[in-house]
Design a protein around this motif. Structure first.
Motif, PDB file in Angstrom:
ATOM      1  N   TYR A 161      -8.889   0.129 -26.392  1.00  0.00           N
ATOM      2  CA  TYR A 161      -9.779   0.127 -27.736  1.00  0.00           C
ATOM      3  C   TYR A 161     -10.625   1.214 -27.714  1.00  0.00           C
ATOM      4  O   TYR A 161     -11.334   1.431 -26.805  1.00  0.00           O
ATOM      5  CB  TYR A 161     -10.648  -1.176 -27.870  1.00  0.00           C
ATOM      6  N   LYS A 162     -10.479   2.106 -28.696  1.00  0.00           N
ATOM      7  CA  LYS A 162     -11.124   3.440 -28.610  1.00  0.00           C
ATOM      8  C   LYS A 162     -11.637   3.670 -30.231  1.00  0.00           C
ATOM      9  O   LYS A 162     -11.429   3.095 -31.228  1.00  0.00           O
ATOM     10  CB  LYS A 162     -10.242   4.674 -28.566  1.00  0.00           C
ATOM     11  N   THR A 163     -12.368   4.926 -30.259  1.00  0.00           N
ATOM     12  CA  THR A 163     -13.125   4.988 -31.500  1.00  0.00           C
ATOM     13  C   THR A 163     -12.329   6.503 -31.877  1.00  0.00           C
ATOM     14  O   THR A 163     -12.119   7.193 -31.041  1.00  0.00           O
ATOM     15  CB  THR A 163     -14.649   5.361 -31.637  1.00  0.00           C
ATOM     16  N   VAL A 166     -17.307   2.095 -37.890  1.00  0.00           N
ATOM     17  CA  VAL A 166     -18.429   2.260 -36.977  1.00  0.00           C
ATOM     18  C   VAL A 166     -19.780   3.021 -37.601  1.00  0.00           C
ATOM     19  O   VAL A 166     -20.891   2.360 -37.387  1.00  0.00           O
ATOM     20  CB  VAL A 166     -17.913   2.977 -35.771  1.00  0.00           C
ATOM     21  N   ARG A 182     -13.617  -2.643 -39.097  1.00  0.00           N
ATOM     22  CA  ARG A 182     -13.253  -1.657 -37.832  1.00  0.00           C
ATOM     23  C   ARG A 182     -14.023  -0.464 -37.992  1.00  0.00           C
ATOM     24  O   ARG A 182     -14.289   0.496 -37.324  1.00  0.00           O
ATOM     25  CB  ARG A 182     -11.863  -1.101 -38.138  1.00  0.00           C
ATOM     26  N   ARG A 237     -12.849   2.022 -35.198  1.00  0.00           N
ATOM     27  CA  ARG A 237     -12.226   1.608 -34.060  1.00  0.00           C
ATOM     28  C   ARG A 237     -10.661   1.724 -34.377  1.00  0.00           C
ATOM     29  O   ARG A 237     -10.233   1.281 -35.361  1.00  0.00           O
ATOM     30  CB  ARG A 237     -12.627   0.445 -33.907  1.00  0.00           C
TER      31      ARG A 237
END
Length: 293
Positions: A289-291, A267, A265, A277
């Motif tokens: 799905y986001k960061t 990044v 997960r 994530r």
């Protein structure tokens, strides 16, 4: 690939000087930093066919390490495989309201223990009622204390077979196709029994309160604090049945030994922070799905 261990090694020394950590937390960080490195030693593998040699570093085996949970999950699942029945399984979740989750920070043993006990009691009580199922059921319960965004979110996942034994233990009683137990009834009983048990724990002096919650040590203040929680809806839900025992095992493997955040997960990590994530369960489709940094 970026790993939690990389972040700990790069930022850990400075961070540990700025925050207060318990001995247990320090040991976890140290284990993750040293996992599969020369610090823990290693072993040599030699192929008996081609004589090729491979050197591998030892794992830390800490249950919080994102690299050490896969093998532990496999062993756990193999031990549970014999318990599975050739019936459909349901996924039930019991969630604590945010205010109770807040005081759970300082009362983990008591409140998490109640969460397990009351969730199990609720399932057994409603399932045993002839109006609903009239059977003695079993369940596997797994505690989670965080959400996908790494916020504190205490809840219990239950994996429950779609039926149970009759009161005399002589026959199997299956639930209705596609329907296990009424969620509204589960929610109401769970709320009532949990608040009763929480109030009893307070009367017995088993709860501690600090900071902004220090006033809750007073019985009258605590009772007023509980009042809104008796009226609001508590989140309990049941998902549709799994495809079969194999799907149950696949699902359990993602929940029984999951750590708060996996290496997959992550990044990026730089002087601004760590980006990872997460899944927003309130959103739909691909936008879920986001960061977050």
């Amino acid at each position: 690939m970026l790993e939690v261990a990389d972040i700990f090694r790069a930022q850990g020394p400075v961070w540990r000087r700025t925050v207060s950590l318990s001995l247990g937390q320090l040991k976890v960080m140290s284990a993750i930093e040293q996992c599969r490195s020369a610090a823990l030693g290693g072993h040599v593998l030699r192929c008996s066919g081609c004589a090729q040699i491979e050197v591998a570093y030892n794992s830390c085996r800490n249950r919080h390490c994102p690299k050490c949970q896969a093998s532990a999950a496999r062993r756990w699942l193999e031990a549970r495989q014999a318990d599975l029945l050739p019936v459909g399984y349901y996924h039930v979740v019991f969630t604590l309201p945010a205010p109770i989750g807040a005081i759970a920070w300082y009362n983990k043993a008591v409140i998490y223990g109640l969460l397990f006990d009351i969730a199990a009691e609720t399932l057994h009580t409603i399932a045993a009622d002839p109006k609903h199922l009239g059977a003695n059921i079993g369940a596997t319960l797994v505690l989670h204390t965080w959400g996908s965004a790494l916020t504190h979110h205490p809840h219990v996942h239950g994996i429950v077979p779609g039926g149970g034994l009759s009161p005399d233990g002589e026959r199997w009683i299956a639930c209705r196709p596609g329907f296990f137990l009424p969620v509204r009834v589960l929610s109401r009983l769970f709320r009532r029994r949990f608040l009763e048990a929480l109030a009893q724990a307070h009367r017995c002096g088993k709860l501690q309160f600090f900071g902004e919650y220090a006033g809750l040590a007073d019985p009258a203040v605590f009772d007023r604090w509980l009042a809104p929680l008796r009226a609001c809806e508590w989140v309990v839900y049941a998902k549709r049945p799994f495809a079969g025992p194999e799907a149950v095992l696949a699902y359990l493997s993602r929940y029984t030994h999951r750590v708060a955040i996996s290496n997959q997960r992550l990044v990026s990590s730089d002087e601004r922070g760590v980006t990872f994530r997460w899944k927003d369960y309130r959103a739909k489709g691909r936008t879920r799905y986001k960061t977050m940094t």
